[in-house]
Structures are given as structure tokens and as C-alpha cells.
Design a protein around this motif. Structure first.
Motif, PDB file in Angstrom:
ATOM      1  N   TRP A 131       0.811  -1.217   0.000  1.00  0.00           N
ATOM      2  CA  TRP A 131       0.000   0.000   0.000  1.00  0.00           C
ATOM      3  C   TRP A 131       0.844   1.267   0.000  1.00  0.00           C
ATOM      4  O   TRP A 131       0.376   2.329  -0.395  1.00  0.00           O
ATOM      5  CB  TRP A 131      -1.006  -0.036   1.148  1.00  0.00           C
ATOM      6  N   TRP A 134       1.350   1.478  -3.702  1.00  0.00           N
ATOM      7  CA  TRP A 134       0.137   2.038  -4.328  1.00  0.00           C
ATOM      8  C   TRP A 134       0.136   3.564  -4.242  1.00  0.00           C
ATOM      9  O   TRP A 134      -0.116   4.241  -5.245  1.00  0.00           O
ATOM     10  CB  TRP A 134      -1.098   1.466  -3.625  1.00  0.00           C
ATOM     11  N   PRO A 259      -7.016  -0.809   4.172  1.00  0.00           N
ATOM     12  CA  PRO A 259      -7.335  -0.823   2.742  1.00  0.00           C
ATOM     13  C   PRO A 259      -8.841  -0.958   2.509  1.00  0.00           C
ATOM     14  O   PRO A 259      -9.535  -1.578   3.309  1.00  0.00           O
ATOM     15  CB  PRO A 259      -6.600  -2.068   2.233  1.00  0.00           C
TER      16      PRO A 259
END
Length: 266
Positions: A131, A134, A259
Motif C-alpha cells: 500500500w 500504491w 485498505p
């Protein structure tokens, strides 16, 4: 030199220095822990150093406040949060006493820089490599898509008085690119379609960080935050989008599942 060639005259320099930055950042993100903490600490110090320089604070104040801000970031990251929180604002308060002018700009941006660095540390520590990757991809794709769309498509300017090169086509292309990054992360276990909307919102926050720095530079009459990075100017010029994205993500993680899990519609 043709007009088209002139538009891309800085591309190779940008790509070369950008590649070096990307490799160093990727290694630190992958390793996490002390390596990533050190990266965030260096970025914090460099950003505040550049900020003070742009605001006319002079070299000695720039080094002092840059080093103090790096130390403050370490304090808030390593101490229990309730104990460390005052360190987020301490460099901003110190700058009010030390700087001869432009104190409001310094105070605001320095607090945001330390909050953003802390947000990156939390993102890597709490949500892991995937993440953090990301977030970096959303910011990077927003920038790259905007760069190429603005030069190939052109069209109306986004805010010419503040950032003459930015276009609406580049701005929207950044949103589209971020949405595509979000779609790619739908393959992660238990992740819902909300990741696409969050990615686009993060893209917008990244663009707002870029615009905020452009407005400050325009006010101060400087082209680049420094000359540390060939083709990009300074660290602030390269990481302004990440600042906006990190601060925004840190806020929305308090109000949305992250998330992002699949939602159930009734």
C-alpha cells in the motif's frame, strides 16, 4: 529547435534523475524499518531547508530549521504518539521567532511537511510495502500522465497565473491514470472498488500539493525550490505532490476503511 522538440527538451534529464530517485525510494520502501525512517527524515530536513531558502531566511536559518524539523519528525515517529505530538508543531513555532519575514507561509508549510512525513511512515509501518507502493504509484502516474497529456494534447490552462504549464487535459489525465492504478490494486485480497475512488481523490490531493508549491514559488519569485535534482529543481519540486497526497490519506484513513474493503449495498 522545433516547438515539439522544445517541449521535450528536458525529458531525458528528468527521466535520468527521476530513475535514480525512484530506485533509492523503492529500495527504502521495500526494506521499511530504519531505511524508510531515514529516508523520511532526510526528506523532511531537505524540504524545510529548501522552504526556508525560498522564503528568504538565509543559509544558517535554513540549516538550523531543516535539521530541527528532521529531528522533530524522528521524535514524533519514535516516541509514544501522545508524547511526540508537540514535535509536529515545534519547528513551526521556532520559525516564527527565527525568520524575519514570510512567517505564515513557513509555519503552515513546515507543519504540513512534518505531518506528511509522519503520514508516509504510518502508511509503510501499518499497511506494508504493497500500500506504500500504491500511494507512490498514484502520485507518480498523476505526474507523468499530466506531463505527457499536457504536452501532446495541450488545451486550456488550469491556472495560468500560478502554474503556466499545467493544462486541464493534463489534470484530467492524472485522474484517469490514478483510477487505472486503483483498478490494478483490485486484485489484492478483500479489496473493494472504493480503491478506485480513493486513488482519484489522492491524485487530486497530489495536484493540490503541486499547485500550493507553485503558488508559493510564484509569490516568492523563484523558479525552483533549489537545484539539488537535475531536471526537477529541488526536493520540494519533486515531492510536493506526495506531501498533499500523504496528508490527505492520513486524514481519510480516520473516516474510511483502509485498505478499502468491498461495500455491501442495501
Amino acid at each position: 529547435m522545433s516547438l515539439q522538440a522544445e517541449k521535450f527538451s528536458d525529458l531525458w534529464v528528468r527521466m535520468g534523475s527521476g530513475a535514480v530517485i525512484a530506485v533509492v525510494a523503492l529500495v527504502c520502501v521495500w526494506l521499511g524499518g530504519v531505511a524508510f525512517l531515514a529516508l523520511c527524515c532526510v526528506l523532511t530536513g531537505a524540504l524545510v531547508w529548501e522552504l526556508v531558502g525560498m522564503l528568504g531566511g538565509g543559509p544558517r536559518r535554513a540549516w538550523l530549521l531543516g535539521a530541527g524539523s528532521a529531528g522533530a519528525f524522528l521524535a514524533v515517529s519514535l516516541l509514544p504518539l501522545g508524547v511526540g505530538l508537540p514535535f509536529i508543531l515545534l519547528p513551526s513555532i521556532a520559525g516564527i521567532a527565527l525568520l524575519p519575514r514570510n512567517r505564515t507561509l513557513y509555519m503552515t508549510f513546515t507543519a504540513l511537511i512534518i505531518i506528511a512525513a509522519y503520514g508516509l511512515w504510518v502508511q509503510r509501518s501499518d499497511f506494508g510495502f504493497t500500500w506504500m507502493l500504491w500511494l507512490a504509484l498514484v502520485v507518480m502516474v498523476t505526474d507523468v500522465a499530466g506531463y505527457f497529456a499536457g504536452r501532446f494534447i495541450g488545451g486550456p490552462k488550469f491556472w495560468p497565473r500560478v502554474s503556466p504549464k499545467k493544462t486541464w487535459s493534463g489534470t484530467i489525465a492524472g485522474w484517469v491514470g490514478a483510477g487505472i492504478v486503483g483498478l490494478c490494486f483490485l486484485g489484492q485480497p478483500g479489496v473493494g472498488a472504493e480503491v478506485v475512488g480513493i486513488s482519484i481523490a489522492i491524485s487530486m490531493a497530489s495536484q493540490m500539493g503541486d499547485i500550493a508549491e507553485s503558488a508559493m514559488k510564484r509569490k516568492m519569485g523563484v523558479k525552483d525550490s533549489s537545484n539539488l535534482i537535475p531536471g526537477h529543481g529541488g526536493v520540494f519540486d519533486r515531492f510536493d505532490g506526495m506531501l498533499g497526497a500523504s496528508v490527505f490519506l492520513l486524514m481519510i484513513e480516520q473516516i474510511v476503511d483502509f485498505p478499502p474493503v468491498p461495500s455491501i449495498l442495501f
